[in-house]
Enzyme design. Structure first.
Site: not given
Ligand code: CDT
Length: 320
Positions: A47, A115, A132, A151, A181, A206
């Site tokens: 990611e 993302n 994401k 995020e 992730c 991550n």
């Protein structure tokens, strides 16, 4: 004839904030060349693979955040990855921060940030894109944390769903899916892809070892990483390739533990360091069949009439 895809889990070690895209891409190209020498047909990168994991910092100015985003893909710095795919005959999964000018739900064109992950085939063509959906962390600055996880501030929720797609790697056509992730902790992701017959899920991550709101989980971070991917693979009869950006990045420790998980739930390939490392496995997509046609024959055994709460309710509501 087995339907083999030879896959490389191309783990990256830490990326410093001042490391340039060019430097990171050089590291990725080294892994692609190593993958080619191991006869890989597909490599999976982490990611947000092109920069340090910037959601750990609070930035006031949007311009300070935007330096971590890509405005085009491929762009001048990432084009060598696409060239290498063509030259080496290897596809790849790449996670990156995407800045797009596109219409929102009301049709107004505006700057949007996601993302994102793409899958590129051996012709160097982008064959699928995923944004994401499960964005972890928080939206506001929380100075009590040792580091931030912003995020929810820096990205919008992905708007492309969990869409399986057909692609060819080497001589094998298969059904693939992507996730990023935190998605791997949610069974809904695997099941939505499972219901589209997914045979291999590609996934970069991550994951800081320390979880500020729940430090009691820290010692279990590798266990939880494997637990979710192994169960997701088995319960949906699919391969899962989970790849970390690992190690101590700007003072924050991240787990490694990149793995290639078979549809049995067994780990058949794994990285053992916290640096740039390639783990390789020959994955027969037909190994999915003995799960998809027996224990997890969805058409025969699922009882969706008893699952309606899953889509009607978001948070848990205990009985009176
Ligand atoms: N990048 C990302 O999604 N990381 C989250 C950390 C959340 S803390 C448990 C993850 O799920 O790994």
């Amino acid at each position: 004839m087995p339907r083999i895809v030879t896959v490389g889990a191309a783990q990256l070690g830490p990326i410093a904030r001042n490391e340039s895209r060019g430097q990171v891409v050089e590291r990725m190209l080294a892994l692609m060349h190593e993958a080619a020498s191991c006869r890989c047909e597909l490599v999976v990168f982490p990611e947000l693979a092109l920069t340090t994991f910037f959601p750990r910092w609070y930035f006031d100015a949007q311009s300070d955040v935007d330096v971590f985003f890509e405005r085009s893909m491929p762009g001048p710095e990432t084009q060598p990855l696409f060239d290498a795919a063509r030259k080496l005959g290897i596809g790849f999964y790449l996670g990156y921060a995407e800045l797009a000018e596109e219409p929102d739900e009301r049709g107004a064109v505006r700057t949007r940030r996601f993302n994102t992950a793409i899958t590129v085939d051996a012709r160097g063509e982008i064959v699928a894109r995923y944004r994401k959906i499960h964005l972890p962390g928080h939206a506001d600055h929380e100075p009590w944390r040792r580091f931030q996880h912003l995020e929810k501030r820096y990205f919008e929720i992905g708007n492309l769903g969990f869409s399986a797609f057909r692609a060819r790697f080497g001589r094998t056509d298969g059904v693939f899916g992507m996730a990023i992730c935190n998605d791997r902790r949610w069974p809904e992701m695997y099941r939505v892809l499972g219901l589209q017959g997914v045979e291999m899920i590609l996934l970069g991550y991550n994951t800081p070892v320390h979880n500020p709101p729940a430090p009691e989980h820290d010692a279990l971070s590798n266990f939880h990483n494997q637990l979710v991917m192994q169960s997701g693979a088995y319960q949906n009869g699919t391969w899962v390739v989970g790849v970390a950006k690992a190690g101590r990045e700007e003072g924050v420790d991240h787990i490694g533990n990149s793995v290639i998980v078979a549809p049995s739930g067994e780990i058949v390939g794994a990285c053992t360091t916290l640096g740039d490392e390639l783990a390789v496995a020959r994955c027969d997509l037909d190994l999915t069949l003995s799960y998809k046609t027996t224990t997890f024959n969805f058409a025969k055994h699922r009882r969706p009439e008893h699952y309606t709460m899953i889509v009607e309710r978001t948070g848990a509501v205990p009985p009176e």
